[in-house]
Write a protein that holds these residues in place. Sequence first.
Motif, PDB file in Angstrom:
ATOM      1  N   SER A   1       0.837  -1.182   0.000  1.00  0.00           N
ATOM      2  CA  SER A   1       0.000   0.000   0.000  1.00  0.00           C
ATOM      3  C   SER A   1       0.880   1.242   0.000  1.00  0.00           C
ATOM      4  O   SER A   1       1.986   1.239   0.533  1.00  0.00           O
ATOM      5  CB  SER A   1      -0.891  -0.010   1.246  1.00  0.00           C
ATOM      6  OG  SER A   1      -1.678   1.155   1.284  1.00  0.00           O
ATOM      7  N   GLY A   2       0.381   2.280  -0.587  1.00  0.00           N
ATOM      8  CA  GLY A   2       1.100   3.544  -0.577  1.00  0.00           C
ATOM      9  C   GLY A   2       0.318   4.609  -1.319  1.00  0.00           C
ATOM     10  O   GLY A   2      -0.631   4.322  -2.037  1.00  0.00           O
ATOM     11  N   ARG A   3       0.697   5.819  -1.113  1.00  0.00           N
ATOM     12  CA  ARG A   3       0.040   6.928  -1.812  1.00  0.00           C
ATOM     13  C   ARG A   3       0.500   6.954  -3.270  1.00  0.00           C
ATOM     14  O   ARG A   3       1.681   6.743  -3.550  1.00  0.00           O
ATOM     15  CB  ARG A   3       0.402   8.252  -1.169  1.00  0.00           C
ATOM     16  CG  ARG A   3      -0.104   8.393   0.236  1.00  0.00           C
ATOM     17  CD  ARG A   3       0.076   9.836   0.707  1.00  0.00           C
ATOM     18  NE  ARG A   3      -0.254  10.004   2.100  1.00  0.00           N
ATOM     19  CZ  ARG A   3      -1.484  10.063   2.586  1.00  0.00           C
ATOM     20  NH1 ARG A   3      -2.500   9.944   1.780  1.00  0.00           N
ATOM     21  NH2 ARG A   3      -1.687  10.237   3.873  1.00  0.00           N
ATOM     22  N   PRO A   4      -0.403   7.213  -4.205  1.00  0.00           N
ATOM     23  CA  PRO A   4       0.002   7.321  -5.614  1.00  0.00           C
ATOM     24  C   PRO A   4       1.022   8.441  -5.793  1.00  0.00           C
ATOM     25  O   PRO A   4       0.897   9.507  -5.202  1.00  0.00           O
ATOM     26  CB  PRO A   4      -1.304   7.668  -6.337  1.00  0.00           C
ATOM     27  CG  PRO A   4      -2.403   7.279  -5.401  1.00  0.00           C
ATOM     28  CD  PRO A   4      -1.837   7.413  -4.016  1.00  0.00           C
ATOM     29  N   ILE A   5       2.051   8.181  -6.605  1.00  0.00           N
ATOM     30  CA  ILE A   5       3.083   9.202  -6.818  1.00  0.00           C
ATOM     31  C   ILE A   5       2.827  10.031  -8.077  1.00  0.00           C
ATOM     32  O   ILE A   5       3.491  11.012  -8.314  1.00  0.00           O
ATOM     33  CB  ILE A   5       4.484   8.569  -6.880  1.00  0.00           C
ATOM     34  CG1 ILE A   5       4.579   7.557  -8.028  1.00  0.00           C
ATOM     35  CG2 ILE A   5       4.849   7.931  -5.553  1.00  0.00           C
ATOM     36  CD1 ILE A   5       5.979   7.023  -8.281  1.00  0.00           C
ATOM     37  N   ARG A   6       1.864   9.598  -8.881  1.00  0.00           N
ATOM     38  CA  ARG A   6       1.489  10.328 -10.106  1.00  0.00           C
ATOM     39  C   ARG A   6       2.690  10.571 -11.015  1.00  0.00           C
ATOM     40  O   ARG A   6       2.895  11.655 -11.530  1.00  0.00           O
ATOM     41  CB  ARG A   6       0.816  11.649  -9.759  1.00  0.00           C
ATOM     42  CG  ARG A   6      -0.360  11.545  -8.827  1.00  0.00           C
ATOM     43  CD  ARG A   6      -1.615  11.130  -9.565  1.00  0.00           C
ATOM     44  NE  ARG A   6      -2.766  11.232  -8.689  1.00  0.00           N
ATOM     45  CZ  ARG A   6      -3.485  10.181  -8.310  1.00  0.00           C
ATOM     46  NH1 ARG A   6      -3.183   8.987  -8.737  1.00  0.00           N
ATOM     47  NH2 ARG A   6      -4.513  10.327  -7.518  1.00  0.00           N
TER      48      ARG A   6
ATOM     49  N   PHE B   1      12.959  -4.419  -9.394  1.00  0.00           N
ATOM     50  CA  PHE B   1      13.085  -2.973  -9.235  1.00  0.00           C
ATOM     51  C   PHE B   1      11.917  -2.226  -9.884  1.00  0.00           C
ATOM     52  O   PHE B   1      11.464  -2.575 -10.972  1.00  0.00           O
ATOM     53  CB  PHE B   1      14.397  -2.469  -9.844  1.00  0.00           C
ATOM     54  CG  PHE B   1      15.607  -3.138  -9.252  1.00  0.00           C
ATOM     55  CD1 PHE B   1      15.949  -2.920  -7.924  1.00  0.00           C
ATOM     56  CD2 PHE B   1      16.385  -3.996 -10.000  1.00  0.00           C
ATOM     57  CE1 PHE B   1      17.057  -3.536  -7.367  1.00  0.00           C
ATOM     58  CE2 PHE B   1      17.490  -4.612  -9.457  1.00  0.00           C
ATOM     59  CZ  PHE B   1      17.827  -4.388  -8.133  1.00  0.00           C
ATOM     60  N   VAL B   2      11.474  -1.187  -9.211  1.00  0.00           N
ATOM     61  CA  VAL B   2      10.442  -0.294  -9.746  1.00  0.00           C
ATOM     62  C   VAL B   2      10.969   1.123  -9.617  1.00  0.00           C
ATOM     63  O   VAL B   2      11.303   1.569  -8.521  1.00  0.00           O
ATOM     64  CB  VAL B   2       9.108  -0.441  -8.975  1.00  0.00           C
ATOM     65  CG1 VAL B   2       8.071   0.518  -9.531  1.00  0.00           C
ATOM     66  CG2 VAL B   2       8.615  -1.868  -9.024  1.00  0.00           C
ATOM     67  N   MET B   3      11.069   1.807 -10.733  1.00  0.00           N
ATOM     68  CA  MET B   3      11.599   3.172 -10.766  1.00  0.00           C
ATOM     69  C   MET B   3      10.679   4.003 -11.668  1.00  0.00           C
ATOM     70  O   MET B   3       9.611   3.551 -12.052  1.00  0.00           O
ATOM     71  CB  MET B   3      13.028   3.180 -11.325  1.00  0.00           C
ATOM     72  CG  MET B   3      13.998   2.271 -10.616  1.00  0.00           C
ATOM     73  SD  MET B   3      14.394   2.939  -9.005  1.00  0.00           S
ATOM     74  CE  MET B   3      15.737   1.874  -8.539  1.00  0.00           C
ATOM     75  N   THR B   4      11.122   5.187 -12.034  1.00  0.00           N
ATOM     76  CA  THR B   4      10.332   6.010 -12.941  1.00  0.00           C
ATOM     77  C   THR B   4      10.877   6.006 -14.370  1.00  0.00           C
ATOM     78  O   THR B   4      10.196   6.431 -15.282  1.00  0.00           O
ATOM     79  CB  THR B   4      10.238   7.469 -12.439  1.00  0.00           C
ATOM     80  OG1 THR B   4      11.554   7.999 -12.300  1.00  0.00           O
ATOM     81  CG2 THR B   4       9.502   7.546 -11.120  1.00  0.00           C
ATOM     82  N   LYS B   5      12.125   5.521 -14.551  1.00  0.00           N
ATOM     83  CA  LYS B   5      12.728   5.484 -15.890  1.00  0.00           C
ATOM     84  C   LYS B   5      13.483   4.177 -16.096  1.00  0.00           C
ATOM     85  O   LYS B   5      14.021   3.604 -15.144  1.00  0.00           O
ATOM     86  CB  LYS B   5      13.723   6.637 -16.066  1.00  0.00           C
ATOM     87  CG  LYS B   5      13.117   8.002 -15.931  1.00  0.00           C
ATOM     88  CD  LYS B   5      14.191   9.064 -16.012  1.00  0.00           C
ATOM     89  CE  LYS B   5      13.581  10.433 -15.720  1.00  0.00           C
ATOM     90  NZ  LYS B   5      14.592  11.422 -15.449  1.00  0.00           N
ATOM     91  N   ARG B   6      13.567   3.719 -17.339  1.00  0.00           N
ATOM     92  CA  ARG B   6      14.320   2.499 -17.666  1.00  0.00           C
ATOM     93  C   ARG B   6      15.806   2.655 -17.323  1.00  0.00           C
ATOM     94  O   ARG B   6      16.456   1.709 -16.911  1.00  0.00           O
ATOM     95  CB  ARG B   6      14.178   2.155 -19.150  1.00  0.00           C
ATOM     96  CG  ARG B   6      12.826   1.623 -19.500  1.00  0.00           C
ATOM     97  CD  ARG B   6      12.853   0.125 -19.358  1.00  0.00           C
ATOM     98  NE  ARG B   6      11.502  -0.383 -19.526  1.00  0.00           N
ATOM     99  CZ  ARG B   6      11.022  -1.395 -18.835  1.00  0.00           C
ATOM    100  NH1 ARG B   6      11.768  -2.003 -17.961  1.00  0.00           N
ATOM    101  NH2 ARG B   6       9.814  -1.802 -19.019  1.00  0.00           N
TER     102      ARG B   6
END
Length: 90
Positions: free
Chosen positions: A43-48, A57-62
């Motif tokens: 669970s967590g707040r959406p980071i949009r 791994f989960v990041m925002t860019k490849r």
Amino acid sequence: MLRAGQTAWSDPLTAPAAGPAADSVLRLAAPDRAEPGKVMIYSGRPIREPVAIGGPFVMTKRTEIAQAFTDFHAGAFGAVPRQARLRYDR
């Protein structure tokens, strides 16, 4: 209904009648009570922000995923417990 090996995803932000203060409800039932089951809930707040997924791994860019793998293999994450390195077979 889920079967063995399947994954369920719940997104309370898109659920009907879900408002900002709405609770999420997850009902679980085991068709074969003799068979053990596992449940993992995150669970967590959406980071949009954009989401890139690669292995664990989960990041925002490849490029950040590639750097995480490089860092991991270089030992930058510290000691990895033996159990985490074992292959999981059902």
